[in-house]
Design an enzyme around this catalytic site. Structure first.
Site, PDB file in Angstrom:
ATOM      1  N   GLU A  71       2.702  -2.616  -1.192  1.00  0.00           N
ATOM      2  CA  GLU A  71       4.160  -2.590  -1.226  1.00  0.00           C
ATOM      3  C   GLU A  71       4.803  -3.943  -1.514  1.00  0.00           C
ATOM      4  O   GLU A  71       5.486  -4.522  -0.648  1.00  0.00           O
ATOM      5  CB  GLU A  71       4.699  -1.990   0.080  1.00  0.00           C
ATOM      6  N   GLU A 123      -0.434   6.239   0.581  1.00  0.00           N
ATOM      7  CA  GLU A 123       0.243   6.501   1.849  1.00  0.00           C
ATOM      8  C   GLU A 123       1.257   7.616   1.652  1.00  0.00           C
ATOM      9  O   GLU A 123       2.020   7.603   0.688  1.00  0.00           O
ATOM     10  CB  GLU A 123       1.027   5.283   2.374  1.00  0.00           C
TER      11      GLU A 123
HETATM   12  C1  BGC Z   1       3.739   0.606   5.025  1.00  0.00           C
HETATM   13  C2  BGC Z   1       3.127   0.899   6.364  1.00  0.00           C
HETATM   14  C3  BGC Z   1       4.177   1.497   7.278  1.00  0.00           C
HETATM   15  C4  BGC Z   1       4.630   2.810   6.686  1.00  0.00           C
HETATM   16  C5  BGC Z   1       5.706   3.519   7.484  1.00  0.00           C
HETATM   17  C6  BGC Z   1       4.732   1.623   4.564  1.00  0.00           C
HETATM   18  O1  BGC Z   1       5.930   0.996   4.239  1.00  0.00           O
HETATM   19  O2  BGC Z   1       2.783   0.291   4.066  1.00  0.00           O
HETATM   20  O3  BGC Z   1       2.583  -0.282   6.847  1.00  0.00           O
HETATM   21  O4  BGC Z   1       3.751   1.646   8.570  1.00  0.00           O
HETATM   22  O5  BGC Z   1       5.116   2.620   5.396  1.00  0.00           O
HETATM   23  O6  BGC Z   1       6.851   2.720   7.567  1.00  0.00           O
END
Ligand code: BGC
Length: 448
Positions: free
Chosen positions: A166, A353
């Site tokens: 990110e 993610e």
């Molecule tokens: C990040 C994580 C974070 C998740 C939820 C992403 O922005 O890579 O580290 O915990 O989203 O906020």
């Protein structure tokens, strides 16, 4: 009732990041990072929570890897803490730090779980921040040396490597909006950081190729979908600026070797220039093997004069929100994936993610019935499946997160895990979503 089916060989995984789960902040020769500092700065993190202990995964990794095996995931994405490997960022290499990641990786391989390593998930060594952090071009060289150290040490055991998690958050959220470490509010500084990160990414990729490290390498941008409120041209333009900043500022230079021109002009109008030096764009656009995409949310927005950075305002459409306040918008993931295909072709994509914050606690039966998370995962996976059917080359999916963990500025107040963590006892309890997800990982399909 319909079946949502995934292609053979599709990889099912879960993700975490070093500072959010490891703890042991003073053990194994680890140096301090900007998050150790930020978390200790009054008013920056909810309740002043820090990652000193977090989920204590530094010690509990055998139990946690066993849990991953029970879950049936085929791949696990984690990040390496730079301050464990080079405690002051640029000096001596700390073998104890490397040893920890070897132990973790060996444990994963023992169960046949494929590791995906992220080199940078936000824990910059504090010593480098003291010298200007990512605003200082020297940090680029230090990062490449750190990357080389990790490549050489773990090569052969790792097939999937990612440079930065990110970059938008590392630059703009952390240095312009100021919500994350180091907490600056300066658009020129944030833009410098964004550019230096990209150069560091490209040079690390170049080093990876030069050293002949086996495996594939990519980068992990976060993406959100932005839908114009109407078909009025000014709404569409405002939306394109806002979305371009989130979704294209990093991908376009990596894939096409230049920044989005309209945004560069817009920034120029605000007195901000990208500090490009000779050779930078060539470094940045080294060929990568895959894109990792993090997706959580999307919104509708429209033009509003003098609103924010891009004369754009978000319009609350009354959609459902997760407990962290983000809109529930599964269609946005499909849109993002189609956008990538239409603009960047067939590059392999991992959803590195995706997941939801729902703060369900154990019920009287001792179990955590997180039905809303199951609904969220199902609908987002359906979007992934639609995209695959439409020709997007998605290779795998990593749920965020394997377990509840330190949620940055929200501390321990927000839970994204498929496993419940009791932070007092460090006992882990698989939630209902854990059981749902293990079935999907085993069958490669589910009913919707
Ligand atoms: C990040 C994580 C974070 C998740 C939820 C992403 O922005 O890579 O580290 O915990 O989203 O906020």
């Amino acid at each position: 009732m319909a079946i949502v089916q995934f292609p053979e060989g599709f990889k099912w995984g879960a993700a975490t990041a070093s500072y959010q789960v490891e703890g042991a902040y003073r053990e194994g020769g680890r140096g301090l990072s900007i998050w150790d500092t930020f978390a200790r700065t009054p008013g920056k993190v909810f309740m002043g929570d820090n990652g000193d202990v977090a989920c204590d995964m530094y010690h509990k990794y055998p139990e946690d890897v066993k849990m991953m095996a029970d879950m049936g995931i085929q791949t696990y994405r984690f990040s390496i803490a730079w301050p464990r490997i080079i405690p002051d960022g640029s000096g001596a290499i700390n073998q104890e730090g490397l040893d920890f990641y070897h132990r973790l990786v060996d444990e994963l391989l023992k169960y046949g779980i494929e590791p995906m390593v992220t080199l940078y998930h936000w824990d910059l060594p504090q010593t480098l921040q003291d010298r200007g952090g990512w605003d200082n071009r020297e940090t680029i060289d230090h990062f490449v040396r750190y990357a080389e150290t990790v490549f050489e040490s773990l090569k052969g055991k790792i097939k999937l490597w990612a440079t930065f998690n990110e970059p938008w958050c590392v630059s703009f959220l952390s240095n312009y909006i100021g919500e994350h470490a180091p907490g600056n509010h300066d658009l020129q500084l944030a833009t410098n950081v964004s550019h230096h990160l990209l150069v560091a990414h490209g040079r690390a990729v170049r080093k990876f190729r030069e050293l002949g490290i086996p495996g594939q390498i990519g980068i992990v941008p976060n993406m959100e979908w932005r839908e114009p409120y109407s078909t009025r041209q000014e709404d569409i333009d405002a939306c394109e600026r806002q979305a371009g900043w989130l979704n294209e500022w990093f991908i376009r230079p990596v894939m096409h070797g230049h920044y989005p021109e309209k945004l560069v002009e817009w920034f120029r109008g605000k007195g901000v220039e990208v500090p490009i030096q000779a050779g930078d764009m060539e470094d940045i656009s080294q060929k990568i093997d895959f894109l990792g995409i993090n997706y959580y949310t999307g919104t509708v927005g429209r033009y509003k004069e003098n609103e924010g950075l891009f004369d754009w305002e978000e319009v609350d459409m009354g959609w459902d929100r997760t407990d962290i306040g983000w809109t529930y918008y599964p269609q946005g993931l499909y849109n993002v994936l189609m956008f990538l295909k239409n603009n960047y072709g067939e590059i392999p994509i991992y959803i590195t993610e995706n997941g939801a914050c729902y703060n369900d606690e154990p019920s009287t039966d001792g179990k955590v019935h997180d039905d809303r998370r199951i609904r969220y995962i199902k609908s987002h996976l359906a979007s992934v499946s639609r995209a695959i059917e439409s020709g997007v080359n998605v290779k795998g999916y990593y749920a965020w997160s394997l377990m509840d963990n330190y949620e940055w500025a929200f501390g321990y107040s927000m839970r994204f895990g498929m496993t419940y963590v009791d932070y007092d006892t460090q006992v882990r309890t698989p939630k209902d979503s854990f059981k749902f997800y293990s079935k999907v990982a085993a069958l490669n399909w589910f009913k919707i």
